[in-house]
Design an enzyme around this catalytic site. Structure first.
Site, PDB file in Angstrom:
ATOM      1  N   CYS A 133       0.816  -1.220   0.000  1.00  0.00           N
ATOM      2  CA  CYS A 133       0.000   0.000   0.000  1.00  0.00           C
ATOM      3  C   CYS A 133       0.844   1.263   0.000  1.00  0.00           C
ATOM      4  CB  CYS A 133      -0.953  -0.021   1.187  1.00  0.00           C
ATOM      5  SG  CYS A 133      -2.137  -1.368   1.031  1.00  0.00           S
ATOM      6  N   HIS A 275      -3.232   6.787   3.102  1.00  0.00           N
ATOM      7  CA  HIS A 275      -3.671   5.577   2.405  1.00  0.00           C
ATOM      8  C   HIS A 275      -5.027   5.176   2.979  1.00  0.00           C
ATOM      9  CE1 HIS A 275      -4.007   1.595   0.926  1.00  0.00           C
ATOM     10  NE2 HIS A 275      -3.779   1.029   2.109  1.00  0.00           N
ATOM     11  N   ASN A 305     -10.129  -0.165  -0.334  1.00  0.00           N
ATOM     12  CA  ASN A 305      -8.669  -0.087  -0.341  1.00  0.00           C
ATOM     13  C   ASN A 305      -8.152  -0.517  -1.718  1.00  0.00           C
ATOM     14  OD1 ASN A 305      -5.933  -0.452  -0.020  1.00  0.00           O
ATOM     15  ND2 ASN A 305      -6.081  -1.650   1.869  1.00  0.00           N
TER      16      ASN A 305
HETATM   17  O1  UT7 Z   1      -3.862  -1.634   3.243  1.00  0.00           O
HETATM   18  C1  UT7 Z   1      -3.154  -2.723   3.742  1.00  0.00           C
HETATM   19  C2  UT7 Z   1      -3.270  -2.778   5.150  1.00  0.00           C
HETATM   20  N1  UT7 Z   1      -4.516  -3.402   5.579  1.00  0.00           N
HETATM   21  C3  UT7 Z   1      -5.149  -2.824   6.578  1.00  0.00           C
HETATM   22  O2  UT7 Z   1      -4.810  -1.758   7.013  1.00  0.00           O
HETATM   23  C4  UT7 Z   1      -6.289  -3.604   7.219  1.00  0.00           C
HETATM   24  C5  UT7 Z   1      -6.173  -3.457   8.707  1.00  0.00           C
HETATM   25  N2  UT7 Z   1      -7.186  -4.233   9.423  1.00  0.00           N
HETATM   26  C6  UT7 Z   1      -8.475  -3.854   9.444  1.00  0.00           C
HETATM   27  O3  UT7 Z   1      -8.876  -2.907   8.793  1.00  0.00           O
HETATM   28  C7  UT7 Z   1      -9.396  -4.621  10.340  1.00  0.00           C
HETATM   29  O4  UT7 Z   1      -8.651  -5.457  11.190  1.00  0.00           O
HETATM   30  C8  UT7 Z   1     -10.464  -5.490   9.587  1.00  0.00           C
HETATM   31  C9  UT7 Z   1     -11.444  -4.572   8.866  1.00  0.00           C
HETATM   32  C10 UT7 Z   1      -9.781  -6.408   8.594  1.00  0.00           C
HETATM   33  C11 UT7 Z   1     -11.245  -6.333  10.566  1.00  0.00           C
HETATM   34  O5  UT7 Z   1     -11.850  -5.504  11.545  1.00  0.00           O
HETATM   35  P1  UT7 Z   1     -11.678  -5.798  13.104  1.00  0.00           P
HETATM   36  O6  UT7 Z   1     -12.440  -4.788  13.807  1.00  0.00           O
HETATM   37  O7  UT7 Z   1     -10.196  -5.869  13.379  1.00  0.00           O
HETATM   38  O8  UT7 Z   1     -12.359  -7.196  13.247  1.00  0.00           O
HETATM   39  P2  UT7 Z   1     -11.743  -8.512  13.917  1.00  0.00           P
HETATM   40  O9  UT7 Z   1     -10.795  -9.165  12.978  1.00  0.00           O
HETATM   41  O10 UT7 Z   1     -11.300  -8.192  15.302  1.00  0.00           O
HETATM   42  O11 UT7 Z   1     -13.029  -9.414  14.013  1.00  0.00           O
HETATM   43  C12 UT7 Z   1     -14.110  -9.085  14.923  1.00  0.00           C
HETATM   44  C13 UT7 Z   1     -15.228 -10.049  14.669  1.00  0.00           C
HETATM   45  C14 UT7 Z   1     -14.795 -11.518  14.604  1.00  0.00           C
HETATM   46  O12 UT7 Z   1     -15.823 -12.293  15.162  1.00  0.00           O
HETATM   47  P3  UT7 Z   1     -15.712 -12.852  16.666  1.00  0.00           P
HETATM   48  O13 UT7 Z   1     -14.452 -13.666  16.712  1.00  0.00           O
HETATM   49  O14 UT7 Z   1     -15.642 -11.632  17.543  1.00  0.00           O
HETATM   50  O15 UT7 Z   1     -16.957 -13.648  16.827  1.00  0.00           O
HETATM   51  C15 UT7 Z   1     -14.716 -11.801  13.147  1.00  0.00           C
HETATM   52  O16 UT7 Z   1     -14.904 -13.134  12.826  1.00  0.00           O
HETATM   53  O17 UT7 Z   1     -15.829  -9.762  13.408  1.00  0.00           O
HETATM   54  C16 UT7 Z   1     -15.859 -10.949  12.613  1.00  0.00           C
HETATM   55  N3  UT7 Z   1     -15.730 -10.565  11.227  1.00  0.00           N
HETATM   56  C17 UT7 Z   1     -16.765 -10.201  10.475  1.00  0.00           C
HETATM   57  N4  UT7 Z   1     -18.072 -10.083  10.744  1.00  0.00           N
HETATM   58  C18 UT7 Z   1     -18.875  -9.675   9.749  1.00  0.00           C
HETATM   59  C19 UT7 Z   1     -14.589 -10.481  10.483  1.00  0.00           C
HETATM   60  N5  UT7 Z   1     -14.900 -10.081   9.246  1.00  0.00           N
HETATM   61  C20 UT7 Z   1     -16.241  -9.903   9.212  1.00  0.00           C
HETATM   62  C21 UT7 Z   1     -17.120  -9.485   8.221  1.00  0.00           C
HETATM   63  N6  UT7 Z   1     -18.432  -9.371   8.517  1.00  0.00           N
HETATM   64  N7  UT7 Z   1     -16.706  -9.153   6.966  1.00  0.00           N
END
Ligand code: UT7
Length: 350
Positions: A133, A275, A305
């Site tokens: 990125c 970004h 993104n």
């Molecule tokens: O540009 C390159 C760099 N990339 C980034 O900067 C991405 C950085 N990371 C993020 O933006 C975030 O970590 C994500 C958007 C990928 C995920 O968001 P989060 O708030 O960190 O969610 P999480 O991974 O902590 O997951 C929370 C919950 C989980 O469920 P449980 O374990 O609490 O039951 C996940 O399974 O949300 C669940 N989950 C979803 N639920 C609905 C993960 N993805 C989804 C989804 N829809 N798409």
């Protein structure tokens, strides 16, 4: 006597050269996203997710997706055409092409070569920059150095990615984030004494982060086999939380460092373009710099993104909305796969 005269002339020439240090400025800008839209509601039908979850956790409402057969060079070419249409650029004068991308059309030739061919730019050399990125920010610095060294007067810098080509649309943790898009800028020398151009940058890589965001298959370590396909190694793998934590910390660090190095603070910044990976990362950085929301460009809602495409896409959003104007101090920043990070200060030229 004649010898002394020659030495004196050389000294005068050297002093003049020191005085007229060349600064690279951005003189033209264009962008392109493919027309097909993939909305959060479309994704609700593909994986277990909701529009509300995606909006709240990322700020994304929709992203643009290229049709099959459309590659990074095609988006890049359209972004350059948009730049030409907006700024009346003569492509025959381009001397170098630098393309930031992690989704090149193929392993080689480089996307820069394919862009040169498709646009029939006669006199250029060029290459691709792989920095996740941070691909656009790093390419911009490299392009600026080609101008500042005096080697070139017109350098084309492009950020282009077709992320949909390496996304697993059954993986809800990645498929909601990424979109396709490209942006292009032209770098030229600023006039003597002109208050415009690339001021400074801070870039850093920390390779330990490689395991948290990668596309492991298809390189020399894991060439394509039936096994690599079965193991989904040709898709993006991301530990979102690890990347998120690093991005929040690092984005603040690089922006503060580059400002401090130049005796500036957040109040000196007229426009901040980060970004666009996650709205929460952008606003956390803006809050840390005490930047009011009107100075912070966020268009992740419409594009998701787009990796190397996000910053030039956001530059266009900023210019078109009148929030980035001639003479403004622009701060750009990114964190991406690698880990790579970077921030640059630019005096906007048009
Ligand atoms: O540009 C390159 C760099 N990339 C980034 O900067 C991405 C950085 N990371 C993020 O933006 C975030 O970590 C994500 C958007 C990928 C995920 O968001 P989060 O708030 O960190 O969610 P999480 O991974 O902590 O997951 C929370 C919950 C989980 O469920 P449980 O374990 O609490 O039951 C996940 O399974 O949300 C669940 N989950 C979803 N639920 C609905 C993960 N993805 C989804 C989804 N829809 N798409």
């Amino acid at each position: 006597m004649a010898q002394w005269a020659t030495i004196a002339t050389l000294l005068v020439m050297e002093t003049c050269e020191l005085k007229t240090k060349i600064r690279a400025k951005i003189t033209a800008l264009g962008s392109f996203v493919p027309p097909r839209i993939l909305s959060n509601f479309d994704l609700e039908k593909m994986v277990s997710t909701t529009n509300e979850w995606i909006l709240e956790r990322t700020g994304i409402r929709e992203r643009h997706i290229a049709d099959p057969g459309v590659a990074a060079s095609d988006l890049a070419v359209e972004a350059v055409r948009d730049m030409v249409a907006r700024h009346n650029v003569d492509l025959s004068m381009i001397e170098a092409i630098v393309v930031g991308t992690v989704t090149p059309d193929m392993m080689y030739p480089s996307t820069a070569c394919l862009v040169q061919k498709k646009l029939a730019i006669p006199q250029a050399w060029g290459f691709d920059v792989s920095a996740g990125c941070s691909g656009f920010i790093y390419s911009l610095t490299v392009g600026a150095k080609l101008v500042e060294s005096g080697a070139h007067k017109k350098v084309l810098v492009i950020g282009a990615d077709v992320n949909s080509s390496m996304i697993d649309y059954t993986d809800r943790t990645t498929c909601i984030i990424f979109g396709d898009g490209a942006g292009a800028v032209l770098l030229e020398p600023a006039e003597d004494g002109e208050e415009a151009g690339m001021i400074d940058f801070i870039h850093q890589i920390e390779g330990y982060g490689g395991e948290y965001l990668k596309m492991p298959g298809g390189g020399s370590l894991h060439p394509a086999t039936h096994e690599t396909i079965d193991q989904k190694m040709h898709f993006v793998h991301q530990d979102g939380q690890q990347v998120f934590k690093y991005a929040v910390k690092k984005m603040a660090e690089v922006t503060e460092r580059v400002l401090e190095k130049n005796g500036l603070t957040g109040t000196d910044v007229d426009c901040f373009i980060s970004h666009q990976a996650n709205k929460r990362i952008i606003t956390a950085t803006a809050d840390r710099l005490k930047l009011p929301r009107e100075k912070v460009i966020i268009n992740i809602e419409d594009f998701g993104n787009t990796t190397a495409g996000t910053i030039p896409l956001a530059m266009k959003t900023a210019v078109d909305s009148g929030r980035l104007k001639k003479g403004d101090t622009l701060l750009i920043a990114s964190v991406g796969a690698g880990f790579t990070s970077g921030a640059s200060i630019i005096k906007w030229a048009f």
